[in-house]
Design an enzyme around this catalytic site. Structure first.
Site, PDB file in Angstrom:
ATOM      1  CG  ASN A   9      -1.687   1.266   1.403  1.00  0.00           C
ATOM      2  OD1 ASN A   9      -1.741   2.088   0.489  1.00  0.00           O
ATOM      3  ND2 ASN A   9      -2.305   1.437   2.567  1.00  0.00           N
ATOM      4  CE  LYS A  11      -0.053   3.211   4.805  1.00  0.00           C
ATOM      5  NZ  LYS A  11       0.065   3.316   6.274  1.00  0.00           N
ATOM      6  CG  HIS A  96      -5.670   2.051   5.234  1.00  0.00           C
ATOM      7  ND1 HIS A  96      -5.218   2.968   6.152  1.00  0.00           N
ATOM      8  CD2 HIS A  96      -4.677   1.149   5.077  1.00  0.00           C
ATOM      9  CE1 HIS A  96      -3.990   2.638   6.520  1.00  0.00           C
ATOM     10  NE2 HIS A  96      -3.643   1.528   5.890  1.00  0.00           N
ATOM     11  CD  GLU A  98      -2.778   5.522   6.792  1.00  0.00           C
ATOM     12  OE1 GLU A  98      -2.743   5.580   5.541  1.00  0.00           O
ATOM     13  OE2 GLU A  98      -1.875   4.969   7.453  1.00  0.00           O
ATOM     14  CD  GLU A 168      -3.289  -2.275   7.292  1.00  0.00           C
ATOM     15  OE1 GLU A 168      -2.201  -2.538   6.775  1.00  0.00           O
ATOM     16  OE2 GLU A 168      -3.899  -1.226   7.073  1.00  0.00           O
ATOM     17  N   GLY A 174       2.857   2.422  10.773  1.00  0.00           N
ATOM     18  CA  GLY A 174       3.817   3.506  10.608  1.00  0.00           C
ATOM     19  C   GLY A 174       4.516   3.905  11.902  1.00  0.00           C
ATOM     20  CB  SER A 214       5.565  -1.618  11.981  1.00  0.00           C
ATOM     21  OG  SER A 214       5.154  -0.291  12.217  1.00  0.00           O
TER      22      SER A 214
HETATM   23  P1  13P Z   1       3.243   0.456   7.631  1.00  0.00           P
HETATM   24  O1  13P Z   1       3.718  -0.838   7.035  1.00  0.00           O
HETATM   25  O2  13P Z   1       3.967   1.649   7.097  1.00  0.00           O
HETATM   26  O3  13P Z   1       3.160   0.407   9.111  1.00  0.00           O
HETATM   27  O4  13P Z   1       1.727   0.647   7.102  1.00  0.00           O
HETATM   28  C1  13P Z   1       0.852  -0.402   7.204  1.00  0.00           C
HETATM   29  C2  13P Z   1      -0.372  -0.053   6.456  1.00  0.00           C
HETATM   30  O5  13P Z   1      -1.112   0.831   6.840  1.00  0.00           O
HETATM   31  C3  13P Z   1      -0.651  -0.789   5.213  1.00  0.00           C
HETATM   32  O6  13P Z   1      -1.930  -0.536   4.756  1.00  0.00           O
END
Ligand code: 13P
Length: 251
Positions: A9, A11, A96, A98, A168, A174, A214
């Site tokens: 992903n 982002k 997601h 976010e 997640e 992150g 992560s």
């Molecule tokens: P990270 O791997 O950067 O922690 O992000 C995970 C994520 O949100 C994947 O959709």
């Protein structure tokens, strides 16, 4: 049997040129390789058509990171599932954290998005997960249960079988703070149990449940070895082809 999947992903990262270069690099790395999982990259809308031109769809799947909750019309700035599909993409990340947190996505809008994804032959990678407070106060099972029930459990068994789930934990996204392999297994097994209760054991056994948060080459193997973890949804580490391939090769 269910598939193992490693999906990136990206982002809101990379310009079009950087994104095409990264996709080429991943595609190149997969050329001679025989990974023990499906590999997918989910990229910004602006990159989809161009990335589709440079990847081998037999080796590398392509997805969007979101789609609109309406078919078409006066929704300035939105990108529909049919637009995504017309680029050649076959996956879409939905729900997601976010999107839920910063753009107010709810189970009601996600239901619409899932329906539109299906209408347009897109496979949803549907995200669920609790925030830190819910992990710490022990309500995370109920949180995850409600997210799945409210947005997905109206589906027929046939349609549910087309969904890829991604657990997640928001506190691990992150942050560099990964769930331990045991924490991931515990909640993945719980999620699979919910699916079994609703749709039966066979559907549950065939549902891929990815872990995200992560995930790195250094921790992927231990997490993926757990029986109910079927791969990963990768953020930061998907922006570097060798790191991403390190996770793919953890299987
Ligand atoms: P990270 O791997 O950067 O922690 O992000 C995970 C994520 O949100 C994947 O959709």
């Amino acid at each position: 049997m269910r598939k193992n999947i490693v999906a990136g992903n990206w982002k809101m990262n990379t310009t079009l040129q950087e994104g095409v270069a990264l996709a080429k690099e991943v595609n190149e790395a997969l050329k001679g390789a025989e990974p023990k999982c499906d590999v997918v990259i989910c990229v910004p809308f602006t990159h989809l058509a161009s990335v589709n031109e440079v990847i081998d769809p037999a080796k590398l799947g392509l997805g969007a990171e979101n789609c609109a909750d309406h078919k078409s019309g006066a929704y300035t700035g939105e990108v529909s599932a049919s637009m995504v599909s017309s680029t050649g993409a076959t996956y879409v990340i939905l729900g997601h954290s976010e999107r839920r947190q910063y753009y107010g996505e709810t189970s009601a809008t996600l239901k619409e998005k899932v329906a539109l994804a299906f209408e347009n032959n897109l496979t949803p990678i549907f995200c669920i997960g609790e925030v830190l407070e819910e992990r710490e106060n022990g309500t995370y099972h109920e949180v995850v249960k409600a997210q799945i029930e409210d947005a997905l459990f109206h589906l027929s068994a046939d349609d549910f079988s087309k969904i890829i789930l991604a657990y997640e934990p928001v506190w691990a996204i992150g942050t560099g703070k990964t769930a331990t392999a045991d924490q991931a297994e515990e909640i993945h097994a719980y999620i699979r149990g919910l699916i079994a209760d609703k749709y039966g054991k066979e559907v549950a056994e065939n549902t891929s449940i990815l872990y995200g948060g992560s995930c790195k080459p250094s921790n992927a193997k231990e997490i993926f070895e757990k029986p109910d973890v079927d791969g990963g949804l990768i953020g930061g580490a998907a922006l570097d082809a060798p790191s991403f391939m390190g996770i793919v090769n953890a299987f």
